[in-house]
Design a protein around this motif. Structure first.
Motif: not given
Length: 681
Positions: A112-113, A153-154, A181-188, A247-252
């Protein structure tokens, strides 16, 4: 004495009211306010009153969605009815490439990236992928096929849950985020090796106390905050949980149109070792970048928020589908939806949707499939959404403005002014949309108002549909205009550009012959300029003048004079106000609009008797064929041909249906318009 009620916040009126109040006091009856120091005090009082009134008025306006002007306030008010404005959308492309010469490698993974540099319109953009992609290696070759890449940009950001903090917030640092594009992962804990993926939700239906989910909302500076559950609606986070958000920030929208890509990513094998970049082949473009868009505008939020709220995120009526589609697919310029029961014959259990995207003319097949799947989350069970390509209804005018040569001796400048004004009107909200209406009176008055030297104008309106022919095959065609036709002549009310057909030498045209007030027949003929038409087929189809429908019987079209296998069909509308009915998208065509400047010799005084006045017809003078400024086909088959057909295709459809198909062109792509009514577009 009390002040009167203020109905105007003008500074001078406030000042005048203060003076009137003081003059009512006997101590100031004959006082000269203008020449005294008291005038300065009155100015200060008036200024303070004016500023206070203005601020109060602005604060009150910002409390309501309709009158709010600051984005943060509009977003906050929309949030109260459960609406989250659309974020920027990253333009997306699809690429393919191979990695060969591999030994002792079983799998390849693109991390990813950043993955590619993309170029288009003399500008370069960075493209990335939000998740790892792994493929198997077969016979020393790894194939990455049809990979979707995102412009931008990732970025990865981490939060550690601290329950000792009151009201801890999880706000993403960056603006210009594509929230899809938001991905959320949670670790203990930070030392844990496993994680749970949390899903974004936009409503709480079906969410339980154990659901791994989060809500998203826009906050200040176009940034976003994540809200997690409380063990009632969604699972609550525990102390020391680590939240990893990517997530990805973009120029739209700027990233749209990139078509050439070069690989700059990172590929590893099954052991995490890097792959030699020399083994990576050239990147091929399966689909250039598209669908990038800017963050939802304030006007759009004000329009969609109450409508989405009223539908409760459910698509039941046709207007619900239009609102929901604009919410889930930001690249919508105009959309129309209608139930299958409105079609002839009816097609129950379906809702038909046609979309005009902002960046292009048609939706791609891939986008249609994605939208159908997403709409199923909102649609009523048993109702199947189906996307059809939009059909363009072109409006053209022939205008003859009269001008006074004494006031303006430059007809070319006047003509340019008229052209510019009509071009501006062609971009207005009246047209260029489903349900649009070309308003004749507006166009005529616009021409008259260009310059004081223009004394009047005679303007004629005609409408056109483009028939996309199936070359070298027998087919029937249905072309619907959705507007009643005018039949002032016994023939040639409907005319076309040229095409060639099997068994006939030379270029053929079609026209109509009136049978009665409601019906007519289509015939084919050949014609040489200045000569007489020669009919080659008398019964080639029918025309319904009341509904504006042209049906062409089975014919094998071999080529067309107009490029891209198009036959332009022109008709005279019964009304000069043209309406886009159902899936017809009204477009004012300036390329085929004619402007003829005529000197008004009576107004100039050059010929007051009017004996040399140039009269212009207020009604159409019939022509045998359509004169078009569209690009001409370069195909050699415009010459006489004896080619034989190899397939037979018959089609049918209702007045406004879009059921014409071909056995060799069953799929409808964004570039072919094959799903349009009668292959018209």
């Amino acid at each position: 004495m009390a002040f009167g009620q203020y109905t105007n916040l003008d500074f001078d009126q406030i000042k005048s009211s203060i003076r009137d109040y003081l003059r009512a006091n006997t101590n100031f009856t004959d006082y000269d306010f203008e020449g005294s120091n008291l005038s300065i005090i009155i100015d200060a009082l008036a200024y303070n009153t004016y500023t206070t009134a203005y601020n109060t008025n602005m604060a009150a306006n910002e409390c309501f969605l309709d009158s709010a002007t600051l984005r943060e306030n509009v977003v906050s008010l929309a949030r109260n009815i459960g609406y989250v404005p659309r974020s920027r959308r990253s333009s997306r492309a699809r690429i393919s490439f191979t990695v060969d010469g591999l030994t002792e490698t079983s799998t390849l993974t693109i991390n990813a990236g950043i993955i590619c540099n993309g170029s288009g319109d003399n500008t370069n953009y960075i493209f990335c992928i939000p998740e790892d992609i792994t493929v198997p290696v077969v016979n020393g070759v790894g194939e990455f096929n049809n990979i979707e890449i995102y412009e931008g940009n990732f970025i990865t950001q981490e939060f550690t849950v601290d329950t000792s903090l009151f009201n801890q917030k999880y706000i993403l640092d960056n603006s210009f985020i594509d929230t899809s594009t938001i991905k959320v992962r949670v670790k203990p804990t930070s030392s844990s090796t496993s994680s749970v993926t949390y899903q974004q939700i936009d409503n709480i239906i079906g969410i339980t106390s154990t659901s791994s989910s989060y809500l998203l909302q826009e906050v200040e500076d176009e940034r976003y905050e994540l809200i997690f559950g409380d063990n009632v609606i969604g699972k609550k986070l525990s102390n020391n949980n680590v939240i990893t958000i990517s997530y990805v920030t973009t120029d739209g929208r700027d990233g749209n149109g990139a078509s050439e890509f070069s690989f700059v990513g990172n590929i590893t094998n099954q052991d995490g070792g890097a792959i030699n970049s020399s083994l990576i082949g050239l990147v091929s473009t399966d689909e250039k970048s598209r669908d990038g868009d800017e963050i939802e505008s304030i006007s759009s939020i004000k329009y969609f928020a109450p409508r989405i709220y009223s539908s409760q995120y459910r698509a039941v009526t046709a207007s619900d589908y239009e609102s929901v589609l604009g919410y889930i697919y930001p690249n919508v310029e105009s959309v129309t939806a209608y139930g299958g029961e409105e079609m002839s014959p009816p097609r129950f259990g379906k809702v038909f949707i046609s979309v005009k995207p902002r960046n292009g003319d048609f939706l791609s097949d891939q986008t249609k499939r994605e939208l159908v799947q997403r709409l199923k989350n909102y649609a009523v069970a048993g109702i199947v959404p189906e996307f059809i390509d939009l059909k363009y209804l072109y409006v053209e005018i022939i205008t003859s403005p009269y001008y006074n040569p004494s006031l303006n001796d430059s007809p070319e400048n006047l003509k340019t002014g008229v052209s510019n004004a009509l071009t501006q009107y062609s971009r207005s909200i009246d047209v260029n949309k489903f349900g649009g209406r070309f308003k004749y009176s507006k166009a005529v008055s616009l021409i008259d108002s260009i310059d004081s030297s223009i004394t009047s104008n005679i303007t004629l309106v005609q409408i056109r549909r483009n028939l996309k022919s199936v070359i070298g095959q027998f087919a029937q065609y249905e072309v619907c205009f959705g507007n009643r036709f005018h039949t002032q002549e016994s023939s040639y009310n409907v005319v076309s550009t040229g095409f060639t057909i099997e068994g006939v030498t030379g270029v053929v045209y079609l026209a109509d012959e009136v049978i009665n007030r409601e019906k007519g027949r289509i015939f084919f003929f050949t014609y040489n300029e200045g000569g007489t038409p020669s009919i080659v087929k008398k019964n080639a189809g029918t025309v319904d003048y009341m509904t504006g429908e042209v049906l062409i019987d089975t014919v094998n079209i071999l080529s067309t004079v107009i490029a891209n296998n198009v036959v332009e069909i022109q008709a005279i509308p019964h009304s000069n106000d043209i309406v886009g009915l159902r899936d017809l998208y009204v477009k004012f065509d300036m390329s085929n609009t004619t402007i003829n400047m005529i000197p008004d010799l009576i107004a100039s005084g050059e010929n007051t008797s009017g004996s040399r006045f140039v009269h212009t017809h207020s009604y159409y003078t019939p022509t045998y064929t359509r004169k078009s400024n569209s690009p001409v086909s370069k195909a050699a088959s415009i010459l006489p041909s004896t080619a034989s057909s190899t397939a037979t295709t018959t089609t049918s459809g209702g007045t406004y249906s879009s059921t014409t198909t071909s056995s060799s062109s069953s799929s409808s792509s964004s570039s072919s318009s094959s799903s349009s009514s009668g292959y018209g577009y």
